[in-house]
Design a protein around this motif. Structure first.
Motif, PDB file in Angstrom:
ATOM      1  N   ALA A 297      36.662  15.661  51.699  1.00  0.00           N
ATOM      2  CA  ALA A 297      37.325  16.331  52.819  1.00  0.00           C
ATOM      3  C   ALA A 297      38.125  17.531  52.328  1.00  0.00           C
ATOM      4  CB  ALA A 297      38.233  15.343  53.561  1.00  0.00           C
ATOM      5  N   MET A 298      38.837  17.367  51.223  1.00  0.00           N
ATOM      6  CA  MET A 298      39.611  18.473  50.662  1.00  0.00           C
ATOM      7  C   MET A 298      38.683  19.617  50.255  1.00  0.00           C
ATOM      8  SD  MET A 298      41.957  18.674  47.276  1.00  0.00           S
ATOM      9  CE  MET A 298      43.582  18.259  47.843  1.00  0.00           C
ATOM     10  N   ARG A 299      37.565  19.287  49.631  1.00  0.00           N
ATOM     11  CA  ARG A 299      36.606  20.326  49.235  1.00  0.00           C
ATOM     12  C   ARG A 299      36.079  21.077  50.452  1.00  0.00           C
ATOM     13  NH1 ARG A 299      33.127  16.967  44.801  1.00  0.00           N
ATOM     14  NH2 ARG A 299      34.457  17.402  43.015  1.00  0.00           N
ATOM     15  N   LEU A 300      35.762  20.351  51.523  1.00  0.00           N
ATOM     16  CA  LEU A 300      35.293  21.010  52.740  1.00  0.00           C
ATOM     17  C   LEU A 300      36.334  21.999  53.256  1.00  0.00           C
ATOM     18  CD1 LEU A 300      33.579  18.319  54.997  1.00  0.00           C
ATOM     19  CD2 LEU A 300      32.568  20.407  54.121  1.00  0.00           C
ATOM     20  N   LEU A 301      37.583  21.559  53.334  1.00  0.00           N
ATOM     21  CA  LEU A 301      38.647  22.441  53.819  1.00  0.00           C
ATOM     22  C   LEU A 301      38.850  23.639  52.898  1.00  0.00           C
ATOM     23  CD1 LEU A 301      41.332  19.890  55.062  1.00  0.00           C
ATOM     24  CD2 LEU A 301      39.888  21.376  56.444  1.00  0.00           C
ATOM     25  N   MET A 302      38.874  23.404  51.594  1.00  0.00           N
ATOM     26  CA  MET A 302      39.096  24.492  50.645  1.00  0.00           C
ATOM     27  C   MET A 302      37.930  25.481  50.646  1.00  0.00           C
ATOM     28  SD  MET A 302      42.098  23.951  49.421  1.00  0.00           S
ATOM     29  CE  MET A 302      42.160  25.045  48.034  1.00  0.00           C
ATOM     30  N   ASN A 303      36.702  24.981  50.697  1.00  0.00           N
ATOM     31  CA  ASN A 303      35.542  25.875  50.738  1.00  0.00           C
ATOM     32  C   ASN A 303      35.516  26.682  52.030  1.00  0.00           C
ATOM     33  OD1 ASN A 303      34.593  25.127  48.212  1.00  0.00           O
ATOM     34  ND2 ASN A 303      33.235  23.554  49.029  1.00  0.00           N
ATOM     35  N   TYR A 304      35.833  26.041  53.138  1.00  0.00           N
ATOM     36  CA  TYR A 304      35.896  26.757  54.414  1.00  0.00           C
ATOM     37  C   TYR A 304      36.954  27.857  54.340  1.00  0.00           C
ATOM     38  CZ  TYR A 304      37.175  27.952  59.124  1.00  0.00           C
ATOM     39  OH  TYR A 304      37.492  28.670  60.251  1.00  0.00           O
TER      40      TYR A 304
ATOM     41  N   ARG B 137      38.188  29.375  51.726  1.00  0.00           N
ATOM     42  CA  ARG B 137      37.768  30.444  50.820  1.00  0.00           C
ATOM     43  C   ARG B 137      36.779  31.386  51.500  1.00  0.00           C
ATOM     44  NH1 ARG B 137      34.525  28.159  46.507  1.00  0.00           N
ATOM     45  NH2 ARG B 137      32.824  28.624  47.889  1.00  0.00           N
ATOM     46  N   GLU B 138      35.817  30.828  52.210  1.00  0.00           N
ATOM     47  CA  GLU B 138      34.776  31.644  52.837  1.00  0.00           C
ATOM     48  C   GLU B 138      35.285  32.435  54.039  1.00  0.00           C
ATOM     49  OE1 GLU B 138      31.758  32.261  51.622  1.00  0.00           O
ATOM     50  OE2 GLU B 138      32.348  31.029  49.911  1.00  0.00           O
ATOM     51  N   THR B 139      36.355  31.987  54.668  1.00  0.00           N
ATOM     52  CA  THR B 139      36.860  32.666  55.861  1.00  0.00           C
ATOM     53  C   THR B 139      38.136  33.451  55.607  1.00  0.00           C
ATOM     54  OG1 THR B 139      38.053  30.669  56.553  1.00  0.00           O
ATOM     55  CG2 THR B 139      35.810  30.983  57.422  1.00  0.00           C
ATOM     56  N   ASP B 140      38.663  33.415  54.402  1.00  0.00           N
ATOM     57  CA  ASP B 140      39.890  34.129  54.064  1.00  0.00           C
ATOM     58  C   ASP B 140      39.651  35.637  54.106  1.00  0.00           C
ATOM     59  OD1 ASP B 140      42.367  34.902  53.159  1.00  0.00           O
ATOM     60  OD2 ASP B 140      42.210  33.920  51.218  1.00  0.00           O
ATOM     61  N   SER B 141      40.602  36.365  54.639  1.00  0.00           N
ATOM     62  CA  SER B 141      40.458  37.823  54.725  1.00  0.00           C
ATOM     63  C   SER B 141      40.748  38.522  53.401  1.00  0.00           C
ATOM     64  CB  SER B 141      41.384  38.376  55.814  1.00  0.00           C
ATOM     65  OG  SER B 141      42.730  38.069  55.499  1.00  0.00           O
ATOM     66  N   ASN B 142      41.359  37.829  52.451  1.00  0.00           N
ATOM     67  CA  ASN B 142      41.658  38.404  51.145  1.00  0.00           C
ATOM     68  C   ASN B 142      40.410  38.330  50.259  1.00  0.00           C
ATOM     69  OD1 ASN B 142      42.560  39.067  48.585  1.00  0.00           O
ATOM     70  ND2 ASN B 142      44.405  37.822  48.711  1.00  0.00           N
TER      71      ASN B 142
ATOM     72  N   TYR C 107      39.945  38.939  47.207  1.00  0.00           N
ATOM     73  CA  TYR C 107      40.158  38.351  45.878  1.00  0.00           C
ATOM     74  C   TYR C 107      39.832  36.864  45.880  1.00  0.00           C
ATOM     75  CZ  TYR C 107      42.390  36.877  41.563  1.00  0.00           C
ATOM     76  OH  TYR C 107      42.628  36.324  40.334  1.00  0.00           O
ATOM     77  N   ASN C 108      40.138  36.187  46.977  1.00  0.00           N
ATOM     78  CA  ASN C 108      39.907  34.744  47.053  1.00  0.00           C
ATOM     79  C   ASN C 108      38.431  34.384  47.144  1.00  0.00           C
ATOM     80  OD1 ASN C 108      42.619  34.251  46.883  1.00  0.00           O
ATOM     81  ND2 ASN C 108      42.901  34.219  49.086  1.00  0.00           N
ATOM     82  N   LYS C 109      37.580  35.366  47.396  1.00  0.00           N
ATOM     83  CA  LYS C 109      36.145  35.109  47.491  1.00  0.00           C
ATOM     84  C   LYS C 109      35.418  35.329  46.168  1.00  0.00           C
ATOM     85  CE  LYS C 109      35.899  36.080  52.362  1.00  0.00           C
ATOM     86  NZ  LYS C 109      35.258  36.784  53.439  1.00  0.00           N
ATOM     87  N   LEU C 110      36.143  35.789  45.153  1.00  0.00           N
ATOM     88  CA  LEU C 110      35.518  36.010  43.858  1.00  0.00           C
ATOM     89  C   LEU C 110      35.040  34.692  43.267  1.00  0.00           C
ATOM     90  CD1 LEU C 110      37.985  38.571  42.225  1.00  0.00           C
ATOM     91  CD2 LEU C 110      35.774  39.038  43.294  1.00  0.00           C
ATOM     92  N   LYS C 111      33.902  34.724  42.637  1.00  0.00           N
ATOM     93  CA  LYS C 111      33.348  33.538  41.992  1.00  0.00           C
ATOM     94  C   LYS C 111      33.680  33.583  40.509  1.00  0.00           C
ATOM     95  CE  LYS C 111      30.597  32.351  45.572  1.00  0.00           C
ATOM     96  NZ  LYS C 111      30.397  31.147  46.223  1.00  0.00           N
ATOM     97  N   SER C 112      34.010  32.450  39.949  1.00  0.00           N
ATOM     98  CA  SER C 112      34.286  32.335  38.517  1.00  0.00           C
ATOM     99  C   SER C 112      33.057  31.775  37.824  1.00  0.00           C
ATOM    100  CB  SER C 112      35.468  31.397  38.267  1.00  0.00           C
ATOM    101  OG  SER C 112      36.619  31.890  38.879  1.00  0.00           O
ATOM    102  N   GLN C 113      32.770  32.255  36.635  1.00  0.00           N
ATOM    103  CA  GLN C 113      31.676  31.713  35.842  1.00  0.00           C
ATOM    104  C   GLN C 113      32.251  30.801  34.776  1.00  0.00           C
ATOM    105  OE1 GLN C 113      29.525  35.111  34.406  1.00  0.00           O
ATOM    106  NE2 GLN C 113      28.401  35.329  36.318  1.00  0.00           N
ATOM    107  N   ILE C 114      31.633  29.644  34.633  1.00  0.00           N
ATOM    108  CA  ILE C 114      32.089  28.654  33.664  1.00  0.00           C
ATOM    109  C   ILE C 114      30.949  28.387  32.695  1.00  0.00           C
ATOM    110  CG2 ILE C 114      32.885  26.288  33.343  1.00  0.00           C
ATOM    111  CD1 ILE C 114      34.136  26.485  36.126  1.00  0.00           C
ATOM    112  N   TYR C 115      31.238  28.454  31.393  1.00  0.00           N
ATOM    113  CA  TYR C 115      30.258  28.232  30.342  1.00  0.00           C
ATOM    114  C   TYR C 115      30.698  27.055  29.488  1.00  0.00           C
ATOM    115  CZ  TYR C 115      28.705  33.011  31.358  1.00  0.00           C
ATOM    116  OH  TYR C 115      28.247  34.135  31.969  1.00  0.00           O
ATOM    117  N   SER C 116      29.734  26.257  29.039  1.00  0.00           N
ATOM    118  CA  SER C 116      30.068  25.221  28.074  1.00  0.00           C
ATOM    119  C   SER C 116      30.371  25.898  26.743  1.00  0.00           C
ATOM    120  CB  SER C 116      28.917  24.226  27.918  1.00  0.00           C
ATOM    121  OG  SER C 116      27.771  24.880  27.420  1.00  0.00           O
TER     122      SER C 116
END
Length: 107
Positions: A73-80, A82-87, A89-98
């Motif tokens: 539920a928290m992930r759903l709210l946070m993803n929503y 992020r996708e609807t935020d007008s800022n 910067y908050n829509k930037l994706k981070s890349q994670i490498y092992s």
């Protein structure tokens, strides 16, 4: 202004998100759908709510620990949010490498 969105999984309406601007901030609420797949006492009930204050986020539940359904539920709210935020910067994706560089994914 209030906006309502339905969350589907494999064609089944699972949840409803209600997004409302208030004097205290943007309140985003997640509800179980009214679908027959939920028990009668669960249908239409609130799962979790978060308020985006401008200085952070407040949740309707104390989040010292949670089970996997609450995490979902928290992930759903946070993803929503992020996708609807007008800022932008908050829509930037981070890349994670092992560390050994064999795995890579984006958040």
């Amino acid at each position: 202004m209030k906006k309502t969105f339905h969350v589907f999984d494999q064609g089944l309406h699972e949840y409803t998100i209600v997004d409302k601007e208030t004097p205290k901030g943007r309140k985003i609420s997640l509800f179980h759908s009214d679908g027959e797949h939920w028990t009668s006492h669960t249908r239409g009930t609130m799962v979790m709510k978060m308020t985006v204050t401008g200085n952070g986020v407040k949740f309707s539940k104390n989040i010292k620990s949670m089970d996997y359904s609450e995490l979902f539920a928290m992930r759903l709210l946070m993803n929503y949010e992020r996708e609807t935020d007008s800022n932008g910067y908050n829509k930037l994706k981070s890349q994670i490498y092992s560390v050994d560089n064999t795995n890579k994914f984006e958040l």
